[in-house]
Scaffold this motif. Sequence first.
Motif, PDB file in Angstrom:
ATOM      1  N   ARG A  17       0.855  -1.201   0.000  1.00 58.25           N
ATOM      2  CA  ARG A  17       0.000   0.000   0.000  1.00 58.25           C
ATOM      3  C   ARG A  17       0.890   1.250   0.000  1.00 58.25           C
ATOM      4  O   ARG A  17       1.113   1.857  -1.029  1.00 58.25           O
ATOM      5  CB  ARG A  17      -0.950  -0.036   1.210  1.00 58.25           C
ATOM      6  CG  ARG A  17      -2.154   0.901   1.085  1.00 58.25           C
ATOM      7  CD  ARG A  17      -1.853   2.331   1.484  1.00 58.25           C
ATOM      8  NE  ARG A  17      -1.499   2.482   2.893  1.00 58.25           N
ATOM      9  CZ  ARG A  17      -1.058   3.638   3.425  1.00 58.25           C
ATOM     10  NH1 ARG A  17      -0.918   4.720   2.660  1.00 58.25           N
ATOM     11  NH2 ARG A  17      -0.732   3.717   4.698  1.00 58.25           N
ATOM     12  N   ASP A  18       1.485   1.599   1.139  1.00 55.29           N
ATOM     13  CA  ASP A  18       2.325   2.804   1.157  1.00 55.29           C
ATOM     14  C   ASP A  18       3.557   2.600   0.290  1.00 55.29           C
ATOM     15  O   ASP A  18       4.030   3.534  -0.379  1.00 55.29           O
ATOM     16  CB  ASP A  18       2.733   3.156   2.599  1.00 55.29           C
ATOM     17  CG  ASP A  18       2.981   4.642   2.792  1.00 55.29           C
ATOM     18  OD1 ASP A  18       3.535   5.277   1.890  1.00 55.29           O
ATOM     19  OD2 ASP A  18       2.622   5.177   3.863  1.00 55.29           O
ATOM     20  N   TRP A  77      -6.540  -0.195   3.096  1.00 52.57           N
ATOM     21  CA  TRP A  77      -6.557   1.207   3.511  1.00 52.57           C
ATOM     22  C   TRP A  77      -7.828   1.865   2.952  1.00 52.57           C
ATOM     23  O   TRP A  77      -8.188   1.664   1.783  1.00 52.57           O
ATOM     24  CB  TRP A  77      -5.329   1.952   2.985  1.00 52.57           C
ATOM     25  CG  TRP A  77      -5.244   3.356   3.521  1.00 52.57           C
ATOM     26  CD1 TRP A  77      -4.597   3.765   4.645  1.00 52.57           C
ATOM     27  CD2 TRP A  77      -5.837   4.534   2.955  1.00 52.57           C
ATOM     28  NE1 TRP A  77      -4.753   5.121   4.832  1.00 52.57           N
ATOM     29  CE2 TRP A  77      -5.519   5.620   3.812  1.00 52.57           C
ATOM     30  CE3 TRP A  77      -6.620   4.783   1.836  1.00 52.57           C
ATOM     31  CZ2 TRP A  77      -5.936   6.923   3.565  1.00 52.57           C
ATOM     32  CZ3 TRP A  77      -7.051   6.093   1.593  1.00 52.57           C
ATOM     33  CH2 TRP A  77      -6.705   7.152   2.456  1.00 52.57           C
ATOM     34  N   ASP A  97      -8.260  -0.466   7.610  1.00 58.96           N
ATOM     35  CA  ASP A  97      -7.740   0.735   8.255  1.00 58.96           C
ATOM     36  C   ASP A  97      -8.653   1.865   7.807  1.00 58.96           C
ATOM     37  O   ASP A  97      -8.896   2.041   6.609  1.00 58.96           O
ATOM     38  CB  ASP A  97      -6.304   1.012   7.803  1.00 58.96           C
ATOM     39  CG  ASP A  97      -5.773   2.309   8.399  1.00 58.96           C
ATOM     40  OD1 ASP A  97      -5.296   2.272   9.543  1.00 58.96           O
ATOM     41  OD2 ASP A  97      -5.844   3.357   7.731  1.00 58.96           O
ATOM     42  N   SER A  99      -8.959   5.713   7.745  1.00 62.19           N
ATOM     43  CA  SER A  99      -8.057   6.847   7.934  1.00 62.19           C
ATOM     44  C   SER A  99      -8.798   8.174   8.011  1.00 62.19           C
ATOM     45  O   SER A  99      -9.700   8.451   7.216  1.00 62.19           O
ATOM     46  CB  SER A  99      -7.073   6.873   6.765  1.00 62.19           C
ATOM     47  OG  SER A  99      -6.225   7.992   6.884  1.00 62.19           O
ATOM     48  N   GLY A 139      -6.822   4.929  11.464  1.00 60.94           N
ATOM     49  CA  GLY A 139      -5.576   5.582  11.052  1.00 60.94           C
ATOM     50  C   GLY A 139      -5.618   7.074  11.322  1.00 60.94           C
ATOM     51  O   GLY A 139      -6.467   7.782  10.786  1.00 60.94           O
ATOM     52  N   GLY A 140      -4.727   7.544  12.134  1.00 64.19           N
ATOM     53  CA  GLY A 140      -4.652   8.971  12.426  1.00 64.19           C
ATOM     54  C   GLY A 140      -3.620   9.617  11.519  1.00 64.19           C
ATOM     55  O   GLY A 140      -2.434   9.700  11.868  1.00 64.19           O
ATOM     56  N   GLU A 141      -4.069  10.090  10.353  1.00 69.62           N
ATOM     57  CA  GLU A 141      -3.119  10.722   9.439  1.00 69.62           C
ATOM     58  C   GLU A 141      -2.616  12.029  10.044  1.00 69.62           C
ATOM     59  O   GLU A 141      -3.388  12.819  10.573  1.00 69.62           O
ATOM     60  CB  GLU A 141      -3.781  10.995   8.076  1.00 69.62           C
ATOM     61  CG  GLU A 141      -2.771  11.522   7.064  1.00 69.62           C
ATOM     62  CD  GLU A 141      -3.401  12.020   5.761  1.00 69.62           C
ATOM     63  OE1 GLU A 141      -4.628  12.279   5.747  1.00 69.62           O
ATOM     64  OE2 GLU A 141      -2.656  12.167   4.785  1.00 69.62           O
ATOM     65  N   ASP A 142      -1.327  12.252   9.985  1.00 67.89           N
ATOM     66  CA  ASP A 142      -0.694  13.473  10.518  1.00 67.89           C
ATOM     67  C   ASP A 142      -0.860  13.595  12.032  1.00 67.89           C
ATOM     68  O   ASP A 142      -0.910  14.701  12.580  1.00 67.89           O
ATOM     69  CB  ASP A 142      -1.241  14.721   9.813  1.00 67.89           C
ATOM     70  CG  ASP A 142      -0.239  15.874   9.817  1.00 67.89           C
ATOM     71  OD1 ASP A 142       0.974  15.624  10.011  1.00 67.89           O
ATOM     72  OD2 ASP A 142      -0.667  17.034   9.640  1.00 67.89           O
ATOM     73  N   ARG A 167      -3.688   3.870  14.692  1.00 70.60           N
ATOM     74  CA  ARG A 167      -2.403   4.047  14.000  1.00 70.60           C
ATOM     75  C   ARG A 167      -1.940   5.483  14.149  1.00 70.60           C
ATOM     76  O   ARG A 167      -2.582   6.410  13.642  1.00 70.60           O
ATOM     77  CB  ARG A 167      -2.562   3.693  12.518  1.00 70.60           C
ATOM     78  CG  ARG A 167      -1.316   3.932  11.695  1.00 70.60           C
ATOM     79  CD  ARG A 167      -1.554   3.615  10.231  1.00 70.60           C
ATOM     80  NE  ARG A 167      -1.628   2.188   9.992  1.00 70.60           N
ATOM     81  CZ  ARG A 167      -1.989   1.655   8.822  1.00 70.60           C
ATOM     82  NH1 ARG A 167      -2.309   2.431   7.803  1.00 70.60           N
ATOM     83  NH2 ARG A 167      -2.025   0.348   8.659  1.00 70.60           N
ATOM     84  N   CYS A 169       0.323   8.132  12.999  1.00 70.85           N
ATOM     85  CA  CYS A 169       1.153   8.366  11.809  1.00 70.85           C
ATOM     86  C   CYS A 169       2.021   9.609  11.954  1.00 70.85           C
ATOM     87  O   CYS A 169       1.505  10.704  12.222  1.00 70.85           O
ATOM     88  CB  CYS A 169       0.270   8.572  10.584  1.00 70.85           C
ATOM     89  SG  CYS A 169      -0.795   7.184  10.212  1.00 70.85           S
ATOM     90  N   THR A 171       3.190  11.281   9.527  1.00 70.33           N
ATOM     91  CA  THR A 171       2.976  11.308   8.075  1.00 70.33           C
ATOM     92  C   THR A 171       4.077  12.044   7.328  1.00 70.33           C
ATOM     93  O   THR A 171       4.482  11.650   6.240  1.00 70.33           O
ATOM     94  CB  THR A 171       1.599  11.960   7.803  1.00 70.33           C
ATOM     95  OG1 THR A 171       0.611  11.181   8.489  1.00 70.33           O
ATOM     96  CG2 THR A 171       1.270  12.013   6.330  1.00 70.33           C
ATOM     97  N   HIS A 199       3.348   4.441  12.560  1.00 74.23           N
ATOM     98  CA  HIS A 199       3.582   4.469  11.110  1.00 74.23           C
ATOM     99  C   HIS A 199       4.508   5.657  10.886  1.00 74.23           C
ATOM    100  O   HIS A 199       4.086   6.808  11.018  1.00 74.23           O
ATOM    101  CB  HIS A 199       2.232   4.643  10.399  1.00 74.23           C
ATOM    102  CG  HIS A 199       2.322   4.796   8.921  1.00 74.23           C
ATOM    103  ND1 HIS A 199       2.214   3.731   8.049  1.00 74.23           N
ATOM    104  CD2 HIS A 199       2.494   5.895   8.126  1.00 74.23           C
ATOM    105  CE1 HIS A 199       2.302   4.160   6.800  1.00 74.23           C
ATOM    106  NE2 HIS A 199       2.479   5.474   6.822  1.00 74.23           N
ATOM    107  N   HIS A 201       7.514   7.886   8.837  1.00 76.26           N
ATOM    108  CA  HIS A 201       8.143   8.189   7.531  1.00 76.26           C
ATOM    109  C   HIS A 201       9.574   8.659   7.730  1.00 76.26           C
ATOM    110  O   HIS A 201       9.968   9.104   8.808  1.00 76.26           O
ATOM    111  CB  HIS A 201       7.291   9.200   6.765  1.00 76.26           C
ATOM    112  CG  HIS A 201       6.164   8.531   6.024  1.00 76.26           C
ATOM    113  ND1 HIS A 201       6.335   7.966   4.778  1.00 76.26           N
ATOM    114  CD2 HIS A 201       4.875   8.287   6.373  1.00 76.26           C
ATOM    115  CE1 HIS A 201       5.194   7.425   4.379  1.00 76.26           C
ATOM    116  NE2 HIS A 201       4.280   7.597   5.327  1.00 76.26           N
TER     117      HIS A 201
HETATM  118  O1  LIG Z   1      -3.977   7.046   7.903  1.00 74.62           O
HETATM  119  C1  LIG Z   1      -3.390   5.985   7.763  1.00 74.62           C
HETATM  120  O2  LIG Z   1      -3.838   4.912   8.126  1.00 74.62           O
HETATM  121  C2  LIG Z   1      -2.045   5.945   7.098  1.00 74.62           C
HETATM  122  C3  LIG Z   1      -1.795   7.140   6.293  1.00 74.62           C
HETATM  123  C4  LIG Z   1      -0.359   7.238   5.914  1.00 74.62           C
HETATM  124  O3  LIG Z   1       0.149   6.456   5.139  1.00 74.62           O
HETATM  125  C5  LIG Z   1       0.417   8.274   6.552  1.00 74.62           C
HETATM  126  O4  LIG Z   1      -0.146   9.061   7.300  1.00 74.62           O
HETATM  127  O5  LIG Z   1       1.634   8.351   6.298  1.00 74.62           O
END
Ligand SMILES: O=C(O)CCC(=O)C(=O)O
Length: 387
Positions: A17-18, A77, A97, A99, A139-142, A167, A169, A171, A199, A201
């Motif tokens: 996915r990612d 996702w 997930d 998000s 999924g908690g983006e950012d 999750r 993230c 991000t 998660h 980066h």
């Molecule tokens: O919101 C999510 O589950 C993952 C999103 C994502 O890949 C990220 O925030 O880097």
Amino acid sequence: MGDSAKKTVRIGDTTLRDGEQTAGVVFSAKEKVAIARALDAMGVHELECGIPAMGAEERASIRALVNLGLNARLITWNRALIPDIEASLSCGVGAVDLSLSVSDIMIENKINKSRDWVKEQLKRSLGFAKDHGLYVCVGGEDASRADLGFLSELMGIAHGLGADRFRFCDTLGILDPFAMYEKVATLTAAVPGLEIEVHTHNDLGLATANALAGIRGGATYISTTVNGLGERAGNAALEEVVMALKVACGIDVGVDTRKLSAVSRLVGKASNRDVPAWKAVVGERVFSHESGLHTDGVLKNPANYEGFPPEAVGLTRYIVAGKHSGTNGIVESYRQIGIEVSRDEAQSLMATVRATAQRLKRPLGAEELANLYRRLLGSDTCRLSAA
Ligand SMILES: O=C(O)CCC(=O)C(=O)O
Ligand SMILES: CC(=O)SCCNC(=O)CCNC(=O)[C@H](O)C(C)(C)COP(=O)(O)OP(=O)(O)OC[C@H]1O[C@@H](n2cnc3c(N)ncnc32)[C@H](O)[C@@H]1OP(=O)(O)O
């Protein structure tokens, strides 16, 4: 890592996915099957395997993975939207997930909504997913830029409605390990019943360190990708996370590490992204020794200069003759090509070995070493062993 040796840590791999979101990377359905099988065979617990909302082709590839009957849990996702979840249900997965953007900057400037909308959408989508018997990761983006009080509130709602984990993230990959530890520890204390996944980066080269810090803070899942593929600078690399947990933290996640380099090559080829020779853990040359003192130490006992043996990750040790070689290393390089040289002879060869490496800007190959021996020390029949 203190008492963390007793801790259960699970890997949720998101190469499919990612990893595939790396700009320009595309996996064929066949490659996805091969990657999923390889990850499953090595004991990875969960595979985030795609985004059903993308369309029919993506859904077909996810169904093909579902039909493999893998041991690993397959999770998709989704935006926290009912149509996205319906698309996942149509693929036959048992886990999703969901998000949501959770930082004010993204709530206001990306999805153009409000915190209240995020809370309501969480309730609506999570309720729908749970009514359909799905395992749910929220999924908690950012999340790394989000207000911790708001995150705790969201996690409390998620826990109350039966979410299975949250999750966290990073991000944009902007945290350092200390901040990651503190944020995850705060959230773990605020909502102790809900498992946390990190998660991370790699924009600052800290993805693996941040993932480990998250575990120290109380997280139980780590999101990884093979070779660290993923958006921009990528994600925490599966091979780094697994080996760092094992070697640095004393945590064995139950993944067969001997398969790490093979899966790295498989994903390197499928993603059309070569794995650098010096890539931590799986690079072809990370167990190559040239420098005199290192080579001498490794020959006496590999543990002198290797934190773990190459076989542990499916690689090979190389002793090479080059600009930085010392006597014992040169003796060994000749031994490997079937020529016995004494220490004195190695010393007499050393200056030319070094000068040649300097000129060629690389170590000497077997043929070059043999030619040098013939030229400087005598006949080609002398002391050649069976090799
Ligand atoms: O919101 C999510 O589950 C993952 C999103 C994502 O890949 C990220 O925030 O880097
Ligand atoms: C951080 C991450 O990695 S998140 C994962 C991101 N992955 C991808 O984007 C890869 C696949 N994406 C896609 O195929 C498409 O973007 C789709 C199918 C998801 C959506 O496609 P489209 O409907 O064409 O929308 P588009 O991509 O232009 O824009 C995204 C829309 O989703 C909204 N959105 C983004 N995140 C969320 C969310 N978590 N929950 C609800 N809506 C969201 C945006 O606000 C935007 O809506 P708007 O058009 O009303 O402003």
